[in-house]
Design a protein around this motif. Structure first.
Motif, short mmCIF file in Angstrom:
data_model
loop_
_atom_site.label_atom_id
_atom_site.label_comp_id
_atom_site.label_asym_id
_atom_site.label_seq_id
_atom_site.Cartn_x
_atom_site.Cartn_y
_atom_site.Cartn_z
N GLY A 1 0.77 -1.23 0.00
CA GLY A 1 0.00 0.00 0.00
C GLY A 1 0.80 1.28 0.00
N ARG A 2 2.14 1.19 -0.04
CA ARG A 2 2.92 2.41 -0.20
C ARG A 2 2.79 2.92 -1.64
NH1 ARG A 2 8.03 -0.60 2.45
NH2 ARG A 2 7.26 -2.04 0.86
N THR A 3 2.88 4.22 -1.82
CA THR A 3 2.78 4.78 -3.15
C THR A 3 3.99 5.64 -3.46
OG1 THR A 3 1.57 6.77 -2.43
CG2 THR A 3 0.26 4.84 -3.01
N ILE A 4 4.36 5.64 -4.73
CA ILE A 4 5.37 6.56 -5.26
C ILE A 4 4.66 7.44 -6.28
CG2 ILE A 4 7.57 6.80 -6.45
CD1 ILE A 4 8.24 3.95 -5.61
N SER A 5 4.67 8.74 -6.05
CA SER A 5 4.01 9.67 -6.97
C SER A 5 5.05 10.46 -7.75
CB SER A 5 3.08 10.62 -6.21
OG SER A 5 3.82 11.43 -5.30
N PHE A 6 4.69 10.86 -8.97
CA PHE A 6 5.58 11.58 -9.87
C PHE A 6 4.89 12.87 -10.31
CE2 PHE A 6 6.37 7.11 -10.06
CZ PHE A 6 7.74 6.95 -10.20
N ASP A 7 5.53 14.00 -10.04
CA ASP A 7 5.00 15.31 -10.43
C ASP A 7 5.99 15.97 -11.39
OD1 ASP A 7 2.59 15.42 -8.71
OD2 ASP A 7 4.06 15.38 -7.09
N TYR A 8 5.47 16.44 -12.52
CA TYR A 8 6.31 16.92 -13.61
C TYR A 8 6.10 18.42 -13.85
CZ TYR A 8 6.38 11.91 -14.68
OH TYR A 8 6.50 10.54 -14.61
N GLU A 9 7.19 19.17 -13.89
CA GLU A 9 7.11 20.54 -14.36
C GLU A 9 7.03 20.55 -15.89
OE1 GLU A 9 9.56 22.98 -10.89
OE2 GLU A 9 10.49 22.68 -12.85
N ASP A 10 6.58 21.66 -16.44
CA ASP A 10 6.45 21.81 -17.89
C ASP A 10 7.06 23.14 -18.31
OD1 ASP A 10 5.78 21.57 -20.54
OD2 ASP A 10 3.66 22.06 -20.26
N THR A 11 8.40 23.20 -18.28
CA THR A 11 9.10 24.46 -18.56
C THR A 11 10.16 24.31 -19.65
OG1 THR A 11 10.70 23.99 -16.79
CG2 THR A 11 8.74 25.27 -16.20
N LEU A 12 10.24 23.14 -20.30
CA LEU A 12 11.36 22.86 -21.20
C LEU A 12 11.48 23.87 -22.32
CD1 LEU A 12 13.58 20.64 -21.67
CD2 LEU A 12 12.06 19.75 -23.44
N GLN A 13 10.38 24.28 -22.91
CA GLN A 13 10.42 25.18 -24.06
C GLN A 13 10.35 26.66 -23.66
OE1 GLN A 13 11.19 23.84 -26.89
NE2 GLN A 13 10.85 21.71 -26.26
N THR A 14 10.48 26.96 -22.37
CA THR A 14 10.48 28.34 -21.91
C THR A 14 11.68 29.09 -22.48
OG1 THR A 14 9.42 27.69 -19.84
CG2 THR A 14 10.52 29.83 -19.86
N GLU A 15 11.45 30.27 -23.01
CA GLU A 15 12.52 31.02 -23.66
C GLU A 15 13.37 31.80 -22.68
OE1 GLU A 15 13.66 30.95 -26.65
OE2 GLU A 15 12.17 29.52 -27.38
N GLN A 16 12.81 32.26 -21.59
CA GLN A 16 13.55 33.12 -20.66
C GLN A 16 13.61 32.48 -19.27
OE1 GLN A 16 11.53 36.87 -20.81
NE2 GLN A 16 12.53 37.49 -22.73
N ASN A 17 14.73 32.73 -18.60
CA ASN A 17 14.91 32.33 -17.19
C ASN A 17 14.71 30.83 -16.98
OD1 ASN A 17 15.26 35.09 -16.46
ND2 ASN A 17 13.02 35.34 -16.40
N PHE A 18 15.20 30.03 -17.91
CA PHE A 18 15.10 28.58 -17.75
C PHE A 18 16.19 28.10 -16.79
CE2 PHE A 18 16.35 24.24 -18.97
CZ PHE A 18 15.13 23.58 -18.79
N THR A 19 15.78 27.46 -15.71
CA THR A 19 16.74 26.95 -14.72
C THR A 19 16.68 25.44 -14.58
OG1 THR A 19 15.12 27.28 -12.93
CG2 THR A 19 16.66 29.09 -13.38
N GLY A 20 15.91 24.78 -15.44
CA GLY A 20 15.76 23.34 -15.38
C GLY A 20 14.30 22.95 -15.26
N GLU A 21 14.01 21.74 -15.67
CA GLU A 21 12.66 21.20 -15.59
C GLU A 21 12.68 20.03 -14.59
OE1 GLU A 21 9.44 20.60 -18.96
OE2 GLU A 21 10.80 18.89 -18.90
N LYS A 22 11.92 20.14 -13.53
CA LYS A 22 12.05 19.22 -12.39
C LYS A 22 10.94 18.16 -12.39
CE LYS A 22 13.57 20.94 -8.61
NZ LYS A 22 13.69 21.72 -7.34
N ILE A 23 11.34 16.95 -12.00
CA ILE A 23 10.41 15.88 -11.68
C ILE A 23 10.56 15.60 -10.19
CG2 ILE A 23 9.72 13.49 -12.10
CD1 ILE A 23 11.14 13.71 -14.82
N THR A 24 9.48 15.68 -9.44
CA THR A 24 9.51 15.38 -8.01
C THR A 24 8.91 14.00 -7.77
OG1 THR A 24 9.26 17.73 -7.47
CG2 THR A 24 8.79 16.13 -5.71
#
Length: 328
Positions: A250-273
């Motif tokens: 019954g333990r769970t692993i959840s995955f949350d995805y940012e959506d910033t890859l195609q950002t033109e300005q101030n891109f600091t990385g796209e994170k998966i938590t």
């Protein structure tokens, strides 16, 4: 005529991490995608190390396979869950060539990104079924450890089919691949199975209609579920991407995805938590996967950047980084 992609035949791609230094030449992005058999390198003996922490260079092709286990959960009756990363250099092209277009066209596409959205060349160490509908149509079983095998009769594989496993070139008698045409063998509550494998102990892996791993059952009925949500990835296509795993207790692993890859300005990385929850739903551990990007230079592509995995960070702040050196 198109311009050449960033990865050329004489490029050297190196990955440096806190745990090891890795290097491998990769083939031309165009030459590598002439057919799924070429990209998957199924015309040779497959090397598939079952160790979740390993570094291996294929002696036949020079392809690099690097693996690291991120999380181990002991399960009921020995049905454990491992969440592992894998880098496979022959899967690191962000492009694929489509023959049915006139003239033939090179477009942004990567099988591992379409499955896991981690970055080109990167996957989780889970099995999957690749269904190719192009000119060289075929079905390919990825064992999650680096081995790829055409399903008997589904593609023009160069070696003879194995009648026991139903996988061409599969070297052992410990597993069988089967169709589930009716979709009545298994459901995880989200979708029904389309394919499944059965090992010699009676354990099964189930795959949905698009080839994603959707569930695992052992001979005692213990179950691990894999659930998905749709996300648009770098090739502008919407794909089912892993969102949650539920283990046998019954333990769970959840995955949350940012959506910033195609950002033109101030891109600091796209994170998966990645968050581990106990059976009561409380968060007990987090991992962070951060993607960087590089620019694709095929001028007619609407999308501009391809993702690469830059770092893995745990809750304590310990970080493993990967540096890619692309040279002309």
């Amino acid at each position: 005529q198109t311009t050449s992609p960033l990865l050329q035949a004489n490029n050297q791609v190196s990955i440096a991490s806190t745990s090891s230094s890795l290097s491998s030449k990769i083939d031309s992005a165009l030459d590598d995608t002439l057919a799924p058999q070429s990209l998957n390198q199924t015309n040779k003996q497959q090397y598939s190390d079952q160790d979740p922490d390993a570094e291996q260079v294929d002696p036949s092709s020079g392809s690099l396979n690097w693996k690291k286990n991120l999380l181990h959960l002991s399960g009921r009756d020995g049905m454990d869950l491992n969440l592992g990363l894998m880098y496979t250099s022959n899967q690191s092209s962000p492009y694929i060539r489509y023959y049915n277009a006139k003239p033939a066209q090179v477009v942004a596409s990567n099988y591992f990104v379409s499955r896991y959205n981690l970055g080109v060349g990167w996957s989780f160490q889970f099995p999957s079924v690749q269904i190719d509908l192009g000119k060289a149509a075929g079905i390919f079983y990825h064992d999650g450890h680096g081995g790829v095998y055409p399903v008997n009769g589904s593609s023009k594989a160069p070696s003879a089919p194995d009648m026991y496993s139903s996988l061409t070139g599969y070297p052992r008698k410990d597993m069988k691949f089967s169709d589930d045409f009716k979709g009545d063998q298994y459901t995880n509550g989200q979708e029904a199975s389309r394919y499944y494998t059965t090992d010699d102990a009676g354990n099964r892996n189930y795959f949905g209609y698009n080839g994603n791993l959707i569930g695992q059952l052992d001979r005692y009925g213990n179950e691990i579920k894999y659930l998905y949500e749709t996300k648009m990835i770098y090739d502008t296509q919407t794909r089912p991407i892993l969102s949650k795993i539920i283990d046998t207790v019954g333990r769970t692993i959840s995955f949350d995805y940012e959506d910033t890859l195609q950002t033109e300005q101030n891109f600091t990385g796209e994170k998966i938590t990645i968050t581990l929850h106990n059976p009561q739903g409380e968060s007990i551990r987090k991992l962070y996967l951060t993607k960087s990007r590089y620019e694709m230079n095929l001028g007619y592509l609407l999308q501009k950047y391809a993702p690469v995995l830059r770092s893995v960070t745990d809750s304590a702040g310990d970080e493993t980084t990967f540096n890619y050196d692309i040279q002309s």
